[in-house]
Design a protein around this motif. Sequence first.
Motif, PDB file in Angstrom:
ATOM      1  N   ILE A  73       3.813   7.395  -4.806  1.00  0.00           N
ATOM      2  CA  ILE A  73       4.168   7.970  -6.362  1.00  0.00           C
ATOM      3  C   ILE A  73       2.569   8.198  -6.534  1.00  0.00           C
ATOM      4  CG2 ILE A  73       3.902   6.968  -8.885  1.00  0.00           C
ATOM      5  CD1 ILE A  73       4.688   3.951  -8.201  1.00  0.00           C
ATOM      6  N   ALA A  74       1.448   7.933  -5.731  1.00  0.00           N
ATOM      7  CA  ALA A  74       0.130   8.772  -6.151  1.00  0.00           C
ATOM      8  C   ALA A  74       0.611  10.147  -5.966  1.00  0.00           C
ATOM      9  CB  ALA A  74      -1.649   8.258  -5.497  1.00  0.00           C
ATOM     10  N   SER A  75       1.388  10.453  -4.836  1.00  0.00           N
ATOM     11  CA  SER A  75       1.009  11.855  -3.080  1.00  0.00           C
ATOM     12  C   SER A  75       2.114  12.390  -4.488  1.00  0.00           C
ATOM     13  CB  SER A  75       1.666  11.220  -1.975  1.00  0.00           C
ATOM     14  OG  SER A  75       1.128  10.668  -1.625  1.00  0.00           O
ATOM     15  N   LEU A  76       3.022  11.936  -5.305  1.00  0.00           N
ATOM     16  CA  LEU A  76       3.903  12.775  -6.327  1.00  0.00           C
ATOM     17  C   LEU A  76       3.589  13.347  -7.275  1.00  0.00           C
ATOM     18  CD1 LEU A  76       7.087  13.149  -6.431  1.00  0.00           C
ATOM     19  CD2 LEU A  76       7.244  11.689  -7.517  1.00  0.00           C
ATOM     20  N   PHE A  77       2.087  12.343  -7.670  1.00  0.00           N
ATOM     21  CA  PHE A  77       1.402  12.875  -8.888  1.00  0.00           C
ATOM     22  C   PHE A  77       0.624  13.923  -8.388  1.00  0.00           C
ATOM     23  CE2 PHE A  77       4.514  10.124 -10.311  1.00  0.00           C
ATOM     24  CZ  PHE A  77       4.469  10.674 -11.994  1.00  0.00           C
ATOM     25  N   SER A  78      -0.450  13.525  -7.384  1.00  0.00           N
ATOM     26  CA  SER A  78      -2.076  14.048  -6.672  1.00  0.00           C
ATOM     27  C   SER A  78      -1.905  15.877  -6.484  1.00  0.00           C
ATOM     28  CB  SER A  78      -2.481  13.435  -5.287  1.00  0.00           C
ATOM     29  OG  SER A  78      -0.902  14.062  -4.680  1.00  0.00           O
ATOM     30  N   GLY A  79      -0.465  16.073  -6.688  1.00  0.00           N
ATOM     31  CA  GLY A  79      -1.098  17.777  -6.364  1.00  0.00           C
ATOM     32  C   GLY A  79      -0.481  18.505  -7.962  1.00  0.00           C
ATOM     33  N   THR A 135       4.139  15.533   0.994  1.00  0.00           N
ATOM     34  CA  THR A 135       3.537  14.781   1.561  1.00  0.00           C
ATOM     35  C   THR A 135       4.081  13.524   0.738  1.00  0.00           C
ATOM     36  OG1 THR A 135       1.225  15.304   0.991  1.00  0.00           O
ATOM     37  CG2 THR A 135       1.667  13.242   1.595  1.00  0.00           C
ATOM     38  N   SER A 136       4.434  13.521   0.102  1.00  0.00           N
ATOM     39  CA  SER A 136       5.177  12.032  -1.318  1.00  0.00           C
ATOM     40  C   SER A 136       6.235  11.604  -0.298  1.00  0.00           C
ATOM     41  CB  SER A 136       5.873  12.184  -2.505  1.00  0.00           C
ATOM     42  OG  SER A 136       6.601  13.378  -3.301  1.00  0.00           O
ATOM     43  N   THR A 137       7.303  12.727   0.058  1.00  0.00           N
ATOM     44  CA  THR A 137       8.637  12.867   0.835  1.00  0.00           C
ATOM     45  C   THR A 137       8.950  11.769   1.826  1.00  0.00           C
ATOM     46  OG1 THR A 137       8.881  14.791   1.511  1.00  0.00           O
ATOM     47  CG2 THR A 137       9.836  14.656  -0.980  1.00  0.00           C
ATOM     48  N   ALA A 138       7.480  12.140   2.634  1.00  0.00           N
ATOM     49  CA  ALA A 138       7.050  11.463   3.592  1.00  0.00           C
ATOM     50  C   ALA A 138       6.822  10.072   3.704  1.00  0.00           C
ATOM     51  CB  ALA A 138       5.861  12.277   4.688  1.00  0.00           C
ATOM     52  N   TYR A 139       6.440   9.043   3.002  1.00  0.00           N
ATOM     53  CA  TYR A 139       6.453   7.590   2.392  1.00  0.00           C
ATOM     54  C   TYR A 139       7.416   7.238   1.664  1.00  0.00           C
ATOM     55  CZ  TYR A 139       1.287  10.131   3.822  1.00  0.00           C
ATOM     56  OH  TYR A 139       0.265   9.405   4.602  1.00  0.00           O
ATOM     57  N   ALA A 146       0.606  -1.247   0.054  1.00  0.00           N
ATOM     58  CA  ALA A 146      -0.441   0.544   0.342  1.00  0.00           C
ATOM     59  C   ALA A 146       1.122   1.457   0.150  1.00  0.00           C
ATOM     60  CB  ALA A 146      -1.077   0.047   1.211  1.00  0.00           C
ATOM     61  N   ALA A 147       2.384   1.264   0.919  1.00  0.00           N
ATOM     62  CA  ALA A 147       3.092   2.099   0.675  1.00  0.00           C
ATOM     63  C   ALA A 147       3.260   2.832  -0.969  1.00  0.00           C
ATOM     64  CB  ALA A 147       4.181   2.676   1.807  1.00  0.00           C
ATOM     65  N   VAL A 148       4.000   1.343  -1.685  1.00  0.00           N
ATOM     66  CA  VAL A 148       4.034   1.912  -2.632  1.00  0.00           C
ATOM     67  C   VAL A 148       3.489   2.914  -4.144  1.00  0.00           C
ATOM     68  CG1 VAL A 148       5.246   1.209  -4.775  1.00  0.00           C
ATOM     69  CG2 VAL A 148       6.062  -0.124  -3.492  1.00  0.00           C
TER      70      VAL A 148
END
Length: 415
Positions: free
Chosen positions: A69-75, A362-366, A63-65
Amino acid sequence: MTVTPRLGRAGTSEQIHYLPLVLINLATLFSAIGNGISMVVIPWLVLERTGRATDAAIVAGAAAVPLLIASLFSGTLVDRFGRRRTSLVSDALSAVSASAIPIFAVTSGLSIPVIAALAALGATFDPAGMAARESMLPAATRAAGWKLDRTNSLYEANYNVAYLIGPGVGGVLIATIGAVSTLWVTAAGFVLSIIVVAFIRLADAGTPDPGLRPASIWHGTLEGLKFVWNNKLLRTLALVDMAVVALYMPVESVVFPVYFTELDQPAQLGSVLMALAIGGIVGALAYAPLAPLMSRRLIMICAVGVLGVAMLAMALLPPLWVILVLAGLQGLVYGPVGPIANYAMQTRSPEHMRGRVVGVMTSTAYAAGPLGYLVVGPLLDQLGIASTFVALSIPIVVIAIVCAALPVLRELDHP
């Protein structure tokens, strides 16, 4: 919700509107409650079937992977398609993915690969909604006539309220109706968020100006990455948050579920996660009055240091009431970190790029999350719970010492 006009800077009357701020927080509450329930249910489903910590860690890592990726592109999606629209679509897809697990359970059945795949699918949709709502906060703050510190304090406290309600409700529902059926409540949380967001009206929440929209998803994401990397303060906060989250996230998602599964106490698992959330609520709310009186830098350094020491104390595996006190302390000291990070993002990003900055941060946090999960599973199986706590907590204490030596964090207290 509107109150009496106040006098503007030029002597004009400005209406104060609290409704957008209320709706953003309410939608965040419903959505995060759903995620908080899933935090308890997913590892419980796995451990019910195999009893192996490594399997729970693999599912959490799966779930984390996509979450990364989604966090990186979500913004970029937020900046390209609009904040309200992105939030609505994100929550709709999250509701569908949460419903998929109970549907599979009564049709083709649930195996570990199926649970991992569905957990990964659910994680893919959540970040865009989170980034969209968080990107609306500055405009809602202006409408309410508040300061950013006050808004961020309330927002993060509200988030912790959700994770107080969600895991606690999840633990109780697992014990009463079963883990699979509990996921229908998760889906309901996302549906309620959709209803609330549909009523938000803010000037910056609709379709962005075509001249300011990113040319493409890939190009916009690269712009966001470059912006964060070139800003020393944002870059430092991202790296520190990435390291701390990678070390701490497996505690909530793997270590605690394994420990309380061995004791056959799902309600106790929920109570510990609730203690973390209660501490986080108090800590986040305390930030607003503390911000004018105390250095943001000092608050952050103390938060990371005390978090590591409290985790180290948990290695003793004390009685439940001591674990609850330590969990509450962790939440209390770390509660202001979210508002501080939000303040840095909001004051150092242009309006048309705010979604991308939030998404990248956010993506860097994960980013290190999957590695943390993969390491923690074997550690638990080979060394046990106490040694795993020690292995995770000592690096966090070291991070706090490093933060104290970083001059760039002094910028947190610059106007």
